[in-house]
Design a protein around this motif. Sequence first.
Motif, PDB file in Angstrom:
ATOM      1  N   ILE A 164      27.402 -30.042 125.024  1.00 21.21           N
ATOM      2  CA  ILE A 164      27.397 -28.977 124.022  1.00 21.21           C
ATOM      3  C   ILE A 164      27.191 -29.561 122.624  1.00 21.21           C
ATOM      4  CG2 ILE A 164      28.828 -27.217 122.899  1.00 21.21           C
ATOM      5  CD1 ILE A 164      29.986 -26.590 125.639  1.00 21.21           C
ATOM      6  N   GLY A 165      27.824 -30.682 122.338  1.00 21.74           N
ATOM      7  CA  GLY A 165      27.632 -31.338 121.040  1.00 21.74           C
ATOM      8  C   GLY A 165      26.196 -31.774 120.820  1.00 21.74           C
ATOM      9  N   SER A 166      25.576 -32.304 121.856  1.00 20.61           N
ATOM     10  CA  SER A 166      24.178 -32.735 121.743  1.00 20.61           C
ATOM     11  C   SER A 166      23.250 -31.557 121.496  1.00 20.61           C
ATOM     12  CB  SER A 166      23.747 -33.467 123.012  1.00 20.61           C
ATOM     13  OG  SER A 166      24.546 -34.586 123.231  1.00 20.61           O
ATOM     14  N   VAL A 167      23.469 -30.472 122.225  1.00 21.68           N
ATOM     15  CA  VAL A 167      22.645 -29.278 122.033  1.00 21.68           C
ATOM     16  C   VAL A 167      22.826 -28.741 120.618  1.00 21.68           C
ATOM     17  CG1 VAL A 167      22.312 -26.880 122.760  1.00 21.68           C
ATOM     18  CG2 VAL A 167      22.563 -28.675 124.469  1.00 21.68           C
ATOM     19  N   ALA A 168      24.063 -28.674 120.133  1.00 16.06           N
ATOM     20  CA  ALA A 168      24.323 -28.194 118.773  1.00 16.06           C
ATOM     21  C   ALA A 168      23.660 -29.104 117.742  1.00 16.06           C
ATOM     22  CB  ALA A 168      25.822 -28.111 118.529  1.00 16.06           C
ATOM     23  N   LEU A 169      23.726 -30.407 117.958  1.00 18.48           N
ATOM     24  CA  LEU A 169      23.099 -31.351 117.041  1.00 18.48           C
ATOM     25  C   LEU A 169      21.590 -31.172 116.998  1.00 18.48           C
ATOM     26  CD1 LEU A 169      23.481 -33.857 115.196  1.00 18.48           C
ATOM     27  CD2 LEU A 169      23.102 -35.249 117.239  1.00 18.48           C
ATOM     28  N   ILE A 170      20.969 -31.026 118.148  1.00 19.65           N
ATOM     29  CA  ILE A 170      19.513 -30.839 118.207  1.00 19.65           C
ATOM     30  C   ILE A 170      19.101 -29.567 117.485  1.00 19.65           C
ATOM     31  CG2 ILE A 170      17.598 -30.314 119.777  1.00 19.65           C
ATOM     32  CD1 ILE A 170      18.965 -32.280 121.756  1.00 19.65           C
ATOM     33  N   ILE A 171      19.811 -28.481 117.724  1.00 22.70           N
ATOM     34  CA  ILE A 171      19.463 -27.213 117.077  1.00 22.70           C
ATOM     35  C   ILE A 171      19.651 -27.318 115.566  1.00 22.70           C
ATOM     36  CG2 ILE A 171      20.169 -24.801 116.817  1.00 22.70           C
ATOM     37  CD1 ILE A 171      20.717 -24.779 119.815  1.00 22.70           C
ATOM     38  N   THR A 172      20.742 -27.960 115.135  1.00 19.10           N
ATOM     39  CA  THR A 172      21.002 -28.103 113.706  1.00 19.10           C
ATOM     40  C   THR A 172      19.931 -28.945 113.033  1.00 19.10           C
ATOM     41  OG1 THR A 172      23.376 -27.942 114.136  1.00 19.10           O
ATOM     42  CG2 THR A 172      22.712 -28.852 112.017  1.00 19.10           C
ATOM     43  N   VAL A 173      19.573 -30.058 113.638  1.00 22.15           N
ATOM     44  CA  VAL A 173      18.551 -30.929 113.056  1.00 22.15           C
ATOM     45  C   VAL A 173      17.204 -30.214 112.995  1.00 22.15           C
ATOM     46  CG1 VAL A 173      17.230 -33.056 113.447  1.00 22.15           C
ATOM     47  CG2 VAL A 173      19.711 -33.074 113.652  1.00 22.15           C
ATOM     48  N   GLN A 174      16.867 -29.444 114.023  1.00 18.58           N
ATOM     49  CA  GLN A 174      15.615 -28.692 114.010  1.00 18.58           C
ATOM     50  C   GLN A 174      15.591 -27.693 112.867  1.00 18.58           C
ATOM     51  OE1 GLN A 174      15.356 -26.967 117.903  1.00 18.58           O
ATOM     52  NE2 GLN A 174      14.202 -28.681 118.741  1.00 18.58           N
ATOM     53  N   GLN A 175      16.722 -27.050 112.585  1.00 19.70           N
ATOM     54  CA  GLN A 175      16.784 -26.080 111.495  1.00 19.70           C
ATOM     55  C   GLN A 175      16.681 -26.765 110.141  1.00 19.70           C
ATOM     56  OE1 GLN A 175      16.726 -22.739 111.777  1.00 19.70           O
ATOM     57  NE2 GLN A 175      16.469 -23.117 113.950  1.00 19.70           N
ATOM     58  N   LEU A 176      17.265 -27.954 110.016  1.00 23.70           N
ATOM     59  CA  LEU A 176      17.223 -28.668 108.740  1.00 23.70           C
ATOM     60  C   LEU A 176      15.832 -29.175 108.407  1.00 23.70           C
ATOM     61  CD1 LEU A 176      20.525 -30.758 108.910  1.00 23.70           C
ATOM     62  CD2 LEU A 176      20.065 -28.744 107.498  1.00 23.70           C
ATOM     63  N   PHE A 177      15.104 -29.596 109.413  1.00 21.80           N
ATOM     64  CA  PHE A 177      13.801 -30.199 109.191  1.00 21.80           C
ATOM     65  C   PHE A 177      12.666 -29.321 109.689  1.00 21.80           C
ATOM     66  CE2 PHE A 177      16.766 -33.791 109.492  1.00 21.80           C
ATOM     67  CZ  PHE A 177      16.566 -34.333 108.237  1.00 21.80           C
ATOM     68  N   LYS A 178      12.782 -28.009 109.465  1.00 19.19           N
ATOM     69  CA  LYS A 178      11.693 -27.105 109.841  1.00 19.19           C
ATOM     70  C   LYS A 178      10.475 -27.438 109.006  1.00 19.19           C
ATOM     71  CE  LYS A 178      13.071 -22.725 111.730  1.00 19.19           C
ATOM     72  NZ  LYS A 178      13.382 -21.352 111.475  1.00 19.19           N
ATOM     73  N   PRO A 179       9.305 -27.482 109.628  1.00 16.32           N
ATOM     74  CA  PRO A 179       8.106 -27.778 108.844  1.00 16.32           C
ATOM     75  C   PRO A 179       7.826 -26.657 107.842  1.00 16.32           C
ATOM     76  CG  PRO A 179       7.539 -27.236 111.113  1.00 16.32           C
ATOM     77  CD  PRO A 179       9.030 -27.286 111.024  1.00 16.32           C
ATOM     78  N   MET A 180       7.419 -27.068 106.661  1.00 13.56           N
ATOM     79  CA  MET A 180       7.083 -26.110 105.611  1.00 13.56           C
ATOM     80  C   MET A 180       5.703 -25.519 105.902  1.00 13.56           C
ATOM     81  SD  MET A 180       9.644 -26.098 103.566  1.00 13.56           S
ATOM     82  CE  MET A 180       9.016 -25.362 102.091  1.00 13.56           C
ATOM     83  N   PRO A 181       5.490 -24.252 105.523  1.00 15.49           N
ATOM     84  CA  PRO A 181       4.157 -23.679 105.713  1.00 15.49           C
ATOM     85  C   PRO A 181       3.164 -24.391 104.804  1.00 15.49           C
ATOM     86  CG  PRO A 181       5.561 -22.171 104.485  1.00 15.49           C
ATOM     87  CD  PRO A 181       6.418 -23.314 104.935  1.00 15.49           C
ATOM     88  N   PRO A 182       1.902 -24.435 105.216  1.00 14.97           N
ATOM     89  CA  PRO A 182       0.898 -25.107 104.390  1.00 14.97           C
ATOM     90  C   PRO A 182       0.834 -24.490 102.996  1.00 14.97           C
ATOM     91  CG  PRO A 182      -0.006 -24.490 106.523  1.00 14.97           C
ATOM     92  CD  PRO A 182       1.351 -23.893 106.422  1.00 14.97           C
ATOM     93  N   ILE A 183       0.554 -25.316 101.991  1.00 15.29           N
ATOM     94  CA  ILE A 183       0.492 -24.850 100.608  1.00 15.29           C
ATOM     95  C   ILE A 183      -0.630 -23.833 100.431  1.00 15.29           C
ATOM     96  CG2 ILE A 183       0.036 -25.567  98.231  1.00 15.29           C
ATOM     97  CD1 ILE A 183       1.455 -28.170  98.880  1.00 15.29           C
TER      98      ILE A 183
END
Length: 125
Positions: free
Chosen positions: A96-115
């Motif tokens: 559960i900790g690993s899944v939570a960590l993966i989801i959190t990291v994905q949310q933090l480093f979401k790719p920005m839309p192209p300029i």
Amino acid sequence: MFCGGLLLAIVGLFVGEPKNFHQDNITPLSLGAFAYLVLIGAVVGYTAYFWLLRHCDPAKVATYAYVNPIVAVLLGALFAHETVTLRTLVAAILIIGSVALIITVQQLFKPMPPITAAIETECAR
């Protein structure tokens, strides 16, 4: 799943599984577990899974595969009085900790839309 079950039944017949089948081993608990797997595990589970795929990020939906075994262990402990060991609890916490960590990291480093897309949107206004 039906085809896989049918294939396993055919292979079981060829390797001699029927001689190991004893009707006395079928208990109300085993029938209840089978009914649960068919109704809840397959019908409800896959219906919910496909609904989530249409409405949520596929990366988040895929995490169900990590959480499902933990739910199964908890249900086994509640309804079948299976033993939950310290090792099982530690594994569940790690999963559960690993899944939570993966989801959190994905949310933090979401790719920005192209300029260019942002500029085009702003110019269209």
